[in-house]
Design a protein around this motif. Sequence first.
Motif, PDB file in Angstrom:
ATOM      1  N   TRP A   1      -8.966   3.923 -51.733  1.00 19.65           N
ATOM      2  CA  TRP A   1     -10.316   3.260 -50.819  1.00 19.65           C
ATOM      3  C   TRP A   1      -9.786   3.211 -49.342  1.00 19.65           C
ATOM      4  O   TRP A   1      -8.865   3.075 -49.287  1.00 19.65           O
ATOM      5  CB  TRP A   1     -10.744   2.126 -51.709  1.00 19.65           C
ATOM      6  N   PRO A   2     -11.176   3.526 -48.553  1.00 16.78           N
ATOM      7  CA  PRO A   2     -12.341   3.526 -48.970  1.00 16.78           C
ATOM      8  C   PRO A   2     -13.065   4.918 -49.325  1.00 16.78           C
ATOM      9  O   PRO A   2     -14.116   4.968 -49.611  1.00 16.78           O
ATOM     10  CB  PRO A   2     -12.983   2.895 -47.710  1.00 16.78           C
TER      11      PRO A   2
ATOM     12  N   ARG B   1     -23.235   5.348 -47.989  1.00 18.51           N
ATOM     13  CA  ARG B   1     -22.635   6.607 -47.375  1.00 18.51           C
ATOM     14  C   ARG B   1     -21.324   5.883 -46.903  1.00 18.51           C
ATOM     15  O   ARG B   1     -20.492   6.711 -46.258  1.00 18.51           O
ATOM     16  CB  ARG B   1     -23.271   7.014 -46.245  1.00 18.51           C
ATOM     17  N   LEU B   2     -21.147   4.840 -47.243  1.00 15.62           N
ATOM     18  CA  LEU B   2     -19.627   4.172 -46.594  1.00 15.62           C
ATOM     19  C   LEU B   2     -18.545   4.285 -47.354  1.00 15.62           C
ATOM     20  O   LEU B   2     -17.512   4.554 -47.039  1.00 15.62           O
ATOM     21  CB  LEU B   2     -19.760   2.508 -46.706  1.00 15.62           C
ATOM     22  N   LEU B   3     -18.690   4.384 -48.794  1.00 12.43           N
ATOM     23  CA  LEU B   3     -17.638   4.625 -49.926  1.00 12.43           C
ATOM     24  C   LEU B   3     -17.627   6.062 -50.385  1.00 12.43           C
ATOM     25  O   LEU B   3     -17.667   5.982 -51.764  1.00 12.43           O
ATOM     26  CB  LEU B   3     -17.421   3.444 -50.837  1.00 12.43           C
ATOM     27  N   VAL B   4     -17.745   7.008 -49.542  1.00  8.63           N
ATOM     28  CA  VAL B   4     -17.795   8.442 -50.179  1.00  8.63           C
ATOM     29  C   VAL B   4     -16.620   9.184 -49.789  1.00  8.63           C
ATOM     30  O   VAL B   4     -15.694   8.766 -49.129  1.00  8.63           O
ATOM     31  CB  VAL B   4     -18.979   8.808 -49.744  1.00  8.63           C
ATOM     32  N   VAL B   5     -16.364  10.137 -50.449  1.00  9.31           N
ATOM     33  CA  VAL B   5     -15.178  11.017 -50.319  1.00  9.31           C
ATOM     34  C   VAL B   5     -15.341  11.634 -48.937  1.00  9.31           C
ATOM     35  O   VAL B   5     -16.188  12.675 -48.702  1.00  9.31           O
ATOM     36  CB  VAL B   5     -15.016  12.118 -51.302  1.00  9.31           C
ATOM     37  N   ARG B   6     -14.414  11.378 -48.097  1.00  5.12           N
ATOM     38  CA  ARG B   6     -14.337  12.080 -46.731  1.00  5.12           C
ATOM     39  C   ARG B   6     -12.940  12.791 -46.510  1.00  5.12           C
ATOM     40  O   ARG B   6     -13.114  13.666 -45.464  1.00  5.12           O
ATOM     41  CB  ARG B   6     -14.698  10.974 -45.555  1.00  5.12           C
ATOM     42  N   ASP B   7     -12.222  12.464 -47.188  1.00  2.00           N
ATOM     43  CA  ASP B   7     -10.872  13.208 -47.074  1.00  2.00           C
ATOM     44  C   ASP B   7     -10.268  13.273 -48.555  1.00  2.00           C
ATOM     45  O   ASP B   7     -10.376  12.583 -49.221  1.00  2.00           O
ATOM     46  CB  ASP B   7     -10.000  12.324 -46.074  1.00  2.00           C
ATOM     47  N   ILE B   8      -9.710  14.747 -48.514  1.00  2.00           N
ATOM     48  CA  ILE B   8      -8.664  15.014 -49.747  1.00  2.00           C
ATOM     49  C   ILE B   8      -7.502  15.205 -49.408  1.00  2.00           C
ATOM     50  O   ILE B   8      -7.247  16.297 -48.573  1.00  2.00           O
ATOM     51  CB  ILE B   8      -9.357  16.228 -50.503  1.00  2.00           C
ATOM     52  N   GLN B   9      -6.512  14.360 -49.810  1.00  2.00           N
ATOM     53  CA  GLN B   9      -5.229  14.664 -49.406  1.00  2.00           C
ATOM     54  C   GLN B   9      -4.480  15.361 -50.649  1.00  2.00           C
ATOM     55  O   GLN B   9      -4.417  14.861 -51.739  1.00  2.00           O
ATOM     56  CB  GLN B   9      -4.362  13.285 -49.117  1.00  2.00           C
TER      57      GLN B   9
ATOM     58  N   PRO C   1     -19.922   9.830 -53.770  1.00  2.00           N
ATOM     59  CA  PRO C   1     -19.375   8.617 -54.092  1.00  2.00           C
ATOM     60  C   PRO C   1     -18.181   8.441 -54.641  1.00  2.00           C
ATOM     61  O   PRO C   1     -17.859   9.013 -55.881  1.00  2.00           O
ATOM     62  CB  PRO C   1     -20.752   7.893 -54.638  1.00  2.00           C
ATOM     63  N   LEU C   2     -17.166   7.846 -54.110  1.00  2.00           N
ATOM     64  CA  LEU C   2     -15.701   7.488 -54.587  1.00  2.00           C
ATOM     65  C   LEU C   2     -15.745   7.238 -56.139  1.00  2.00           C
ATOM     66  O   LEU C   2     -14.845   7.656 -56.966  1.00  2.00           O
ATOM     67  CB  LEU C   2     -14.877   6.790 -53.914  1.00  2.00           C
ATOM     68  N   ALA C   3     -16.595   6.113 -56.213  1.00  2.00           N
ATOM     69  CA  ALA C   3     -16.519   5.566 -57.589  1.00  2.00           C
ATOM     70  C   ALA C   3     -17.039   6.504 -58.666  1.00  2.00           C
ATOM     71  O   ALA C   3     -16.909   6.104 -59.985  1.00  2.00           O
ATOM     72  CB  ALA C   3     -17.459   4.322 -57.629  1.00  2.00           C
TER      73      ALA C   3
END
Length: 234
Positions: free
Chosen positions: A96-97, A37-45, A68-70
């Motif tokens: 990232w991240p 849960r560390l490298l997931v989509v948290r923000d969309i700019q 997951p961002l990847a």
Amino acid sequence: MRKPQGAGSSDPWKAAFVTLLVVALLAVVIWLLLGSRLLVVRDIQVTGVDRLSEAAVVEALGVPTGTPLARVDTGAAAHRAAELRLAESVEVTRVWPSTLRVDVAERTPKLALREGGGYRLVDQDGVRIADADARPGGFPLVTIRGEVEGNPGIEAAAAVAEELPEDVLAKVDTIAADAPATLVLRLGDGAEVTWGDGERAEEKGEVLAVLLREHPSSAERRYDVSAPDVAVVR
């Protein structure tokens, strides 16, 4: 002579340890990228929006927060957002991240059209940008035949508007694009410009600017820049 122990060979336990270490590191990296849960989509700019809302773009992306961002297919997400009527192009990149960056290029109005009892602003593809009861200022009024969206007359007229020097474009009242190969411009004072087809548009615009300086326009004036090498003024 007996070869010293270990010379020319490696310690099998050491090699196994290094292999296990590499595998463990790869497993950790894969878990961080795809499972944690560390490298997931948290923000969309979202950048570049004016007529479009950020919320509409985010919804069209179809990428829930927590993904997951990847794993985000940035190309597919961009394609979905580009389906929005006012979006001309969309680019999605990972930051990232935990951020997706969405750069939107909105469609911009190039021409005005009469539509019912009002007016419509359209881009070079004939896509509706906005409607208005009164004629919008700053845009030539175009006349065409057939459907608006995808109309070759719209495309040709928009190319003229794009290539004309700003001071000349400000004088143009209407563009008759019923036949895209024989465009005719009418200036605000009634002067008429035979433009011809869309070829050599930039050159035609420059020639017209010179003609307007040397032969000021009037209701009776006629310009012909369809062959810019032999432009005519009457």
